[in-house]
Design a protein around this motif. Structure first.
Motif, PDB file in Angstrom:
ATOM      1  N   LYS A   4     170.252  30.935  43.870  1.00 53.07           N
ATOM      2  CA  LYS A   4     169.580  31.697  44.907  1.00 53.07           C
ATOM      3  C   LYS A   4     170.605  32.468  45.731  1.00 53.07           C
ATOM      4  N   TRP A   6     171.565  34.031  49.275  1.00 54.39           N
ATOM      5  CA  TRP A   6     171.250  33.922  50.704  1.00 54.39           C
ATOM      6  C   TRP A   6     171.935  35.052  51.457  1.00 54.39           C
ATOM      7  N   VAL A   8     173.143  35.931  54.714  1.00 56.25           N
ATOM      8  CA  VAL A   8     173.410  35.128  55.913  1.00 56.25           C
ATOM      9  C   VAL A   8     173.980  36.009  57.025  1.00 56.25           C
ATOM     10  N   LYS A  21     172.862  26.535  59.887  1.00 59.18           N
ATOM     11  CA  LYS A  21     172.337  26.726  58.529  1.00 59.18           C
ATOM     12  C   LYS A  21     173.244  27.665  57.724  1.00 59.18           C
ATOM     13  N   GLY A  22     173.697  28.739  58.364  1.00 60.21           N
ATOM     14  CA  GLY A  22     174.578  29.678  57.680  1.00 60.21           C
ATOM     15  C   GLY A  22     175.895  29.016  57.295  1.00 60.21           C
ATOM     16  N   LEU A  25     175.443  26.713  54.327  1.00 60.57           N
ATOM     17  CA  LEU A  25     175.312  27.447  53.058  1.00 60.57           C
ATOM     18  C   LEU A  25     176.673  27.909  52.565  1.00 60.57           C
ATOM     19  N   THR A  77     174.224  28.410  44.617  1.00 63.97           N
ATOM     20  CA  THR A  77     174.144  29.041  45.941  1.00 63.97           C
ATOM     21  C   THR A  77     175.121  30.209  46.014  1.00 63.97           C
ATOM     22  N   VAL A  79     176.192  33.421  48.584  1.00 57.04           N
ATOM     23  CA  VAL A  79     176.024  33.898  49.963  1.00 57.04           C
ATOM     24  C   VAL A  79     176.485  35.347  50.093  1.00 57.04           C
ATOM     25  N   TRP A 106     165.800  35.045  46.580  1.00 59.83           N
ATOM     26  CA  TRP A 106     166.690  35.298  47.718  1.00 59.83           C
ATOM     27  C   TRP A 106     165.979  34.963  49.026  1.00 59.83           C
ATOM     28  N   ALA A 107     166.778  34.737  50.057  1.00 59.33           N
ATOM     29  CA  ALA A 107     166.224  34.450  51.379  1.00 59.33           C
ATOM     30  C   ALA A 107     167.233  34.905  52.430  1.00 59.33           C
ATOM     31  N   VAL A 108     166.743  35.030  53.659  1.00 63.01           N
ATOM     32  CA  VAL A 108     167.579  35.514  54.768  1.00 63.01           C
ATOM     33  C   VAL A 108     167.780  34.405  55.795  1.00 63.01           C
ATOM     34  N   VAL A 109     169.004  34.260  56.273  1.00 63.42           N
ATOM     35  CA  VAL A 109     169.283  33.372  57.412  1.00 63.42           C
ATOM     36  C   VAL A 109     169.665  34.279  58.586  1.00 63.42           C
TER      37      VAL A 109
END
Ligand code: SAH
Length: 264
Positions: A4, A6, A8, A21-22, A25, A77, A79, A106-109
């Motif tokens: 995935k 991220w 960040v 959280k960032g 990761l 993972t 980043v 994908w996802a956003v922090v």
């Protein structure tokens, strides 16, 4: 198996301003791509030894997307470390689209935006009761044109707080548009360069009339946030209304009004 990606938010510069959280990761990332010129390399101090962080400086968006897709096929993972918050002027969608096409999740922090770090640095509040309850995050047109209805002049007519990104080299245009919107020459303007960067932060206070000359005198020409707001400098002005939230005559869900309590 596909890993995935991220996106960040690294925060505005101070490595301590990344979210927990960032940081977590980064600590378990197989690969990290950071925006070299902007993200403090100190943010990479939590990267595991096996992970070799790469700098995206000099890469095109296509190369960035290809790199992220390639690394996601090899690591759980990945980043992509971005300055401030990734959803503001961060080319998020342009990078995410190819990931969608390649089936890479994908996802956003979120991160602390430089707009907030600049206000914090100067000890200013972006909202104040009865002065302004609205903040506009914007920029002036550079190579990227502004969409219809979003000229700084049109936005400035609201008279609310304006946090102006990517515009320090266009201060003359900021001045012209605020004037056209009717802001007075003595309207306070704040410029913060490298907000939160340890030892490098610089704060310039001025007015609509003199902010450009002050910034020139201080040689501030990059990585700066411009804030124009009727709320600036309010702590020196006794007459400015206080927040109703802490007003003894104002009850809310957590605290009944003292006056009412006294009456009952
Ligand atoms: N996503 C970022 C903004 C990226 S655009 C954020 O949320 O902050 C880059 C612009 O952000 C710069 O031109 C400058 O206006 C502002 N900026 C980024 N970091 C800054 C900092 N530490 N201090 C002041 N302005 C900063």
């Amino acid at each position: 198996m596909t890993g995935k990606v991220w996106f960040v938010g690294a925060g505005p510069g101070d490595p301590d301003l990344i979210t927990v959280k960032g940081r977590d990761l980064i600590a378990r990332a197989g690969a990290i791509l950071y925006a070299g010129s902007l993200v403090s390399e100190a943010a990479l101090r939590w990267a595991p030894p096996a992970c070799e962080p790469a700098d995206s400086k000099g890469m095109t968006l296509e190369e960035i997307a290809d790199w992220l897709i390639d690394q996601a096929r090899r690591h759980e993972t990945v980043v992509r470390l971005q300055t401030g918050d990734p959803t503001l002027y961060g080319a998020l969608i342009e990078m995410a689209r190819p990931l969608d096409a390649a089936g890479v999740p994908w996802a956003v922090v979120p991160g602390v935006s430089s707009a907030l770090a600049a206000a914090a640095a100067a000890g200013e509040s972006l909202t104040l009761p009865e002065l302004t309850q609205t903040v506009i995050l914007t920029r002036v047109a550079g190579r990227t044109p502004m969409p219809e209805g979003e000229s700084l002049e049109a936005l400035a007519r609201h008279g609310c707080t304006l946090c102006i990104f990517l515009s320090i080299t266009l201060l003359h245009r900021v001045q012209a548009e605020l004037r056209a919107a009717g802001w007075p020459e003595d309207a306070p303007i704040l410029v913060v360069q490298k907000a939160s960067w340890p030892g490098e932060e610089r704060i310039v206070r001025g007015t609509l009339a003199d902010i450009k000359a002050r910034c020139q005198a201080e040689r501030i020409g990059s990585q700066a946030m411009i804030i124009a707001s009727p709320a600036l400098g309010a702590r020196q002005r006794e007459a400015v209304a206080r927040s109703k939230l802490y007003d003894p005559a104002f009850g809310h869900r957590f605290r009944r009004a003292t006056l009412l309590e006294e009456q009952s």
